[in-house]
Write an enzyme that holds these catalytic residues in place. Structure first.
Site, PDB file in Angstrom:
ATOM      1  N   ASP A 415     -56.655  30.870  65.749  1.00  0.00           N
ATOM      2  CA  ASP A 415     -55.931  32.023  65.208  1.00  0.00           C
ATOM      3  C   ASP A 415     -56.163  32.172  63.708  1.00  0.00           C
ATOM      4  O   ASP A 415     -56.562  31.239  63.019  1.00  0.00           O
ATOM      5  CB  ASP A 415     -54.435  31.836  65.479  1.00  0.00           C
ATOM      6  CG  ASP A 415     -53.665  33.146  65.520  1.00  0.00           C
ATOM      7  OD1 ASP A 415     -54.223  34.189  65.139  1.00  0.00           O
ATOM      8  OD2 ASP A 415     -52.501  33.119  65.952  1.00  0.00           O
ATOM      9  N   GLU A 470     -46.403  40.801  71.188  1.00  0.00           N
ATOM     10  CA  GLU A 470     -45.801  40.026  70.097  1.00  0.00           C
ATOM     11  C   GLU A 470     -45.203  40.934  69.022  1.00  0.00           C
ATOM     12  O   GLU A 470     -44.251  40.555  68.333  1.00  0.00           O
ATOM     13  CB  GLU A 470     -46.839  39.101  69.468  1.00  0.00           C
ATOM     14  CG  GLU A 470     -47.916  39.811  68.666  1.00  0.00           C
ATOM     15  CD  GLU A 470     -48.826  38.838  67.921  1.00  0.00           C
ATOM     16  OE1 GLU A 470     -48.943  37.687  68.359  1.00  0.00           O
ATOM     17  OE2 GLU A 470     -49.411  39.242  66.899  1.00  0.00           O
TER      18      GLU A 470
END
Length: 663
Positions: A415, A470
């Protein structure tokens, strides 16, 4: 990977020119798309669809630092036409195989350059090739799209930096909702990332993207007047520093004057204009995968797609347990037990298992014993996937992959790359290769669309580059996620699979939604969430909500966990960008049909003649009669269906449906 059938390449030197001495035509196999390439002061190409121009003369070129530029006064030394007709493997994607069928045209240019064009029934693509042996720098690539009228564009602006300052926009997460505007009204100071869609009228749309984006900066487009989208690339980083989110990023402080280093002969990324005559055709387009480089992983038997019980979105919230829920072994054993009970293949340890702000994946917090969790999961047939910040992973990739592979970890979610300059695109391929060496699967987050890497390294099962669920932890009420959901199957998904992270059990109407970080909710109905598991490509697919919430919803949970993540066949049956979509997927003898809706209620008619003939048990989840006011309301129906029957299903505002057909 085994090739299903061979490739026939027919070459004809000295192509017959059309209209003028320096003009060349390439037609799709069905004759409906034509690319006309003109070599004069510039190399340009146009696209016509059914005889109507949909892309005006658009320039192609490269400027380099050693005097071999061919951008101006193009000289063609030779030309070659051919045919490609082959079947390629795509075992971890939306179908097991895909057809690569097109006509080709390669122009050899002075100073050891070439351009290859391909005409498919559903798009036109080209790529540049350099045969120069000595190293050089690319100062600029011309990759502009000029249109014959003020067409409407559906595009996402970069979500970082200041308007007009492109340098400040290159560091971004590639997540934003879409703007739908005429070319003339796009912001000239904001970069848009790919894919994006241009409505050429009369039902025809172009989806612009790229593939085989390896060791070269990604393409942005910006409105530049005169119905033109101009190509822009991030420059090559000169100086970087550790920083960003929890010291896990490498931020570019200064850049070189060039965009790429070239060490020797190579090809450059494919520039793709996918073309559809109906929106559902756009959602079916496979060109990004087809134009990716062939697999470099010989043995793929160890690659296991599947679903993941995910911790971060639901903030590690558990109820009715006798331990303190959080980032600790007791919590993850609970997740493993939940995953084992429902046949979920993986549990992820998202951010927090490694010591914060150290960018060191060998510093594990005392509350976590990864070996114990791996062994515990192994006894329950559940694999462990670890989250990793970019710099923590990149600075010692070999050691990290070797250590955690030997420990029994199955993969990494990497990420916060948040860049697509040449250094970063090279990293993605290097990391994928190392992960494959140690039999680790990869899910890339905080990065651009897959752009074909999932064909080259099939252990790269997913990428983010999507304004996924998210965002509902913090986005304001005004955020329209539901309309976005009905756009991405036609646009972002054309760039490859995406980790949207669906599965919310807290569902709200448009008025009822509000951001809640610790106990997040989705916009739209429960059946909208179920439908997303069928509509979206996601070979490694999250269940975003807490096990506690799933345990309260056994019907929905059992349905979700039974849905495959890779498919023998996928096709889209109906839909319109920004309004709705209906998708059919087959795995063996089992067929799923699912759909999602925008905020407008509508009735959908499913013609089951798309099923192979026979009698089926149909398990249908549809919006309840009160789903427009209570979004969790749904109705489950189990019935016998003969192939050929028509089913009418009502979709509530923000609604959806999902059907499982078992023969």
């Amino acid at each position: 990977m085994k090739k299903i059938s061979g490739m026939v390449l027919l070459s004809v030197m000295a192509v017959t020119t059309v209209f003028a001495q320096k003009q060349y035509q390439l037609t799709s196999p069905d004759g409906r798309l034509v690319a006309t390439v003109t070599a004069d002061k510039q190399l340009t190409y146009t696209i016509t669809c059914d005889g109507r121009e949909i892309l005006a003369p658009s320039p192609i070129g490269i400027k380099v630092d050693n005097g071999t530029s061919w951008t101006d006064q193009v000289t063609v030394k030779g030309s070659k036409k051919g045919v490609i007709d082959e079947t390629i493997d795509s075992p971890f994607y939306r179908s097991t195989t895909m057809q690569n069928n097109c006509y080709t045209l390669t122009l050899s240019l002075k100073n050891n350059w070439a351009v290859e064009f391909r005409a498919y029934n559903d798009g036109i693509a080209y790529r540049i090739t350099s045969n120069i042996k000595k190293p050089f720098h690319i100062m600029e690539e011309t990759a502009d799209y000029r249109f014959p009228a003020d067409f409407t564009v559906t595009a996402s602006y970069v979500n970082a930096g200041k308007s007009g300052d492109f340098t400040s926009q290159f560091g971004n997460s590639f997540e934003n909702i879409y703007n739908v505007l005429p070319l003339s009204q796009l912001d000239h100071g904001k970069l848009s990332f790919l894919p994006l869609v241009v409505d050429a009228g009369q039902g025809v749309k172009l989806c612009l993207s790229e593939s085989h984006l390896e060791n070269y900066p990604g393409l942005y487009l910006v409105a530049s007047g005169n119905n033109t989208l101009k190509g822009i690339h991030a420059p090559y980083p000169k100086k970087v520093r550790q920083g960003g989110h929890n010291e896990l990023e490498m931020l570019v402080e200064s850049a070189e004057q060039y965009i790429a280093k070239v060490e020797g002969p190579r090809t450059f990324p494919w520039r793709i204009a996918m073309v559809s005559r109906s929106d559902k055709e756009l959602a079916d387009n496979n060109l990004t995968y087809i134009l990716g480089a062939p697999s470099r992983v010989e043995d793929t038997s160890w690659i296991k797609p599947g679903k993941v019980a995910w911790d971060w979105w639901n903030d590690w919230n558990l109820e009715g347990v006798d331990f303190r829920a959080g980032i600790n072994n007791e919590t993850y054993k609970y997740y493993i037990d939940f995953a084992s009970k429902h046949g979920i293949e993986y549990v992820i340890l998202d951010e927090g298992w490694a010591v914060n702000k150290q960018a060191d994946l060998f510093q594990v917090i005392p509350e976590i014993d990864i070996k114990e969790l791996v062994d515990y999961g192994k006894t329950r047939n559940v694999g462990i996937v670890l989250w990793a910040g970019y710099w923590a992973f990149a600075k010692e990739m070999e050691q990290v992959c070797k250590h955690y592979s030997e420990l029994g970890v199955k993969g990494f979610k990497v990420d916060f790359m948040n860049r697509d300059d040449q250094v970063m695109t090279e990293f993605l391929y290097q990391a994928a290769a190392l992960a494959a060496k140690y039999h680790l699967v990869i899910d890339y987050h905080g990065i651009f669309k897959p752009a074909g890497i999932n064909r080259t390294y099939p252990n790269v099962l997913n990428c983010e580059a999507v304004h996924g669920l998210e965002q509902m932890k913090w986005r304001p009420r005004e955020c329209d996620q539901i309309t976005y959901d009905t756009q991405i199957p036609y646009i972002r998904q054309a760039g490859g699979p995406m980790d949207y992270t669906q599965g919310a059990m807290r569902n709200t109407t448009r008025r009822g939604y509000y951001p809640n970080y610790s106990e997040p909710m989705s916009q739209g109905t429960r059946c909208h969430q179920l439908g997303l598991y069928i509509v979206l490509d996601s070979p490694i697919n999250m269940l975003c909500d807490t096990p506690t919430n799933y345990n309260r919803e056994p019907e929905c949970t059992d349905f979700i966990t039974a849905i495959p993540t890779t498919w023998d066949e996928t096709r889209n049956l109906d839909g319109e960008i920004g309004k709705y979509i209906v998708t059919e997927r087959r795995k063996g003898q089992t067929v799923y049909i699912g759909g999602i809706n925008n905020w407008d209620a509508r009735d959908i008619v499913i013609d089951t003649s798309v099923l192979p003939s026979g009698t089926y048990k149909a398990e249908l989840f549809q919006d309840g009669v009160n789903a427009d006011r209570k979004a969790t309301d749904y109705k489950k129906v189990v019935k016998t269906v003969e192939a050929g029957e028509k089913l009418t299903i009502h979709l509530a505002p923000g609604g959806g449906f999902a059907i499982k057909f078992v023969k």
